[in-house]
Design a protein around this motif. Structure first.
Motif, PDB file in Angstrom:
ATOM      1  N   GLU A 127       0.826  -8.247   5.214  1.00 54.05           N
ATOM      2  CA  GLU A 127       0.865  -8.876   3.715  1.00 54.05           C
ATOM      3  C   GLU A 127      -0.199  -8.287   2.926  1.00 54.05           C
ATOM      4  N   LEU A 128       0.405  -7.724   1.698  1.00 56.03           N
ATOM      5  CA  LEU A 128      -0.729  -7.318   1.037  1.00 56.03           C
ATOM      6  C   LEU A 128      -1.300  -8.172  -0.164  1.00 56.03           C
ATOM      7  N   SER A 129      -2.713  -7.928  -0.369  1.00 56.01           N
ATOM      8  CA  SER A 129      -3.207  -8.873  -1.289  1.00 56.01           C
ATOM      9  C   SER A 129      -2.531  -8.532  -2.934  1.00 56.01           C
ATOM     10  N   GLU A 131      -4.278  -7.475  -5.326  1.00 56.45           N
ATOM     11  CA  GLU A 131      -4.806  -6.632  -5.827  1.00 56.45           C
ATOM     12  C   GLU A 131      -4.069  -5.349  -4.971  1.00 56.45           C
ATOM     13  N   GLU A 132      -3.979  -5.236  -3.814  1.00 53.14           N
ATOM     14  CA  GLU A 132      -3.383  -3.869  -3.269  1.00 53.14           C
ATOM     15  C   GLU A 132      -1.977  -3.659  -3.781  1.00 53.14           C
ATOM     16  N   ALA A 133      -1.264  -4.948  -3.921  1.00 52.33           N
ATOM     17  CA  ALA A 133       0.092  -4.856  -4.471  1.00 52.33           C
ATOM     18  C   ALA A 133       0.237  -4.217  -5.868  1.00 52.33           C
ATOM     19  N   ARG A 134      -0.760  -4.625  -6.699  1.00 50.33           N
ATOM     20  CA  ARG A 134      -1.026  -4.008  -8.077  1.00 50.33           C
ATOM     21  C   ARG A 134      -1.169  -2.486  -7.980  1.00 50.33           C
ATOM     22  N   LYS A 135      -1.952  -2.265  -6.887  1.00 49.16           N
ATOM     23  CA  LYS A 135      -2.472  -0.842  -7.061  1.00 49.16           C
ATOM     24  C   LYS A 135      -1.232  -0.043  -6.625  1.00 49.16           C
ATOM     25  N   ASN A 136      -0.457  -0.456  -5.736  1.00 50.32           N
ATOM     26  CA  ASN A 136       0.874   0.192  -5.106  1.00 50.32           C
ATOM     27  C   ASN A 136       1.390   0.455  -6.490  1.00 50.32           C
ATOM     28  N   ARG A 137       1.940  -0.637  -7.109  1.00 49.60           N
ATOM     29  CA  ARG A 137       2.786  -0.491  -8.308  1.00 49.60           C
ATOM     30  C   ARG A 137       2.338   0.399  -9.347  1.00 49.60           C
ATOM     31  N   ALA A 138       0.745   0.376  -9.513  1.00 47.63           N
ATOM     32  CA  ALA A 138       0.273   1.479 -10.740  1.00 47.63           C
ATOM     33  C   ALA A 138       0.501   2.782 -10.064  1.00 47.63           C
ATOM     34  N   ASP A 157       7.029  -7.470  -2.871  1.00 54.31           N
ATOM     35  CA  ASP A 157       5.926  -7.598  -1.918  1.00 54.31           C
ATOM     36  C   ASP A 157       4.586  -6.528  -2.281  1.00 54.31           C
ATOM     37  N   GLY A 158       5.107  -5.612  -2.815  1.00 52.46           N
ATOM     38  CA  GLY A 158       4.123  -4.387  -3.469  1.00 52.46           C
ATOM     39  C   GLY A 158       4.205  -3.496  -2.087  1.00 52.46           C
TER      40      GLY A 158
END
Length: 194
Positions: A127-129, A131-138, A157-158
């Motif tokens: 499970e991604l936090s 912040e991790e999901a946001r970084k992956n999308r970015a 889920d990122g």
């Protein structure tokens, strides 16, 4: 993977080799297929059916892994039994790439090697936090805008979607350098070897 530079990008690759792979040309290998998950309005019955199906896939996968290990052993290798999830710990992977005996055994047993089922791979994703999901999308957006338009988007889920993309193109390499800092890899990191 094929020799043309087309790559499958899946969850396992993202977690296992992110920092090294993105230093030059973000690459990855993932399990087959990978479709979008569809929510069920049917409630518990669909979930129970999905759980039973996943259990059946796991059983089939573990059995296939046992057959592959048996073949490796018949070819003279000391391969351990698969664990309850079908994983086989082969130890030092570099040995498996250089040893002629190992290469011959892998070739002999290649038809018994099966990909990890999508349901099992998805269940094993951490499970991604937020912040991790946001970084992956970015990162996905950055890659797409800087020369790798076929780089995978993320799911809800990122996690990166499992798609085929060209990691060897000049645009993909340029994008990997330009976007490395989004995921915490210095832009001047040395190229990955191997």
């Amino acid at each position: 993977m094929t020799g043309t530079g087309r790559r499958r990008f899946g969850a396992r690759a993202w977690l296992a080799g992110l920092a090294v792979a993105t230093a030059v040309a973000v690459t990855g290998c993932g399990g087959g297929g990978g479709g979008d998950e569809v929510a069920s309005a049917g409630g518990g019955r669909a979930a129970a059916g999905a759980s039973k199906n996943a259990s059946s896939e796991l059983t089939e996968y573990v059995e296939a892994q046992r057959k592959w290990v048996a073949c490796l052993r018949e070819a003279g290798l000391d391969a351990p039994d698969p664990d309850a999830q079908g994983k086989v710990d082969l130890g030092d992977q570099s040995k498996w790439k250089r040893d002629p005996k190992v290469l011959k055994a892998q070739e002999k047993c290649a038809d018994l090697s099966v990909p990890v089922p999508d349901s099992l791979e998805k269940a094993q994703q951490p499970e991604l936090s937020k912040e991790e999901a946001r970084k992956n999308r970015a990162y996905a957006t950055c890659m797409q805008q800087h020369g790798a338009p076929d780089f995978p988007d993320t799911d809800a889920d990122g996690h990166f979607r499992d798609v085929t993309w060209d990691s060897t193109s000049a645009g993909a390499k340029r994008a990997a350098r330009a976007c490395a800092s989004v995921i915490g890899v210095p832009a001047d990191a040395p190229p990955a070897k191997g």
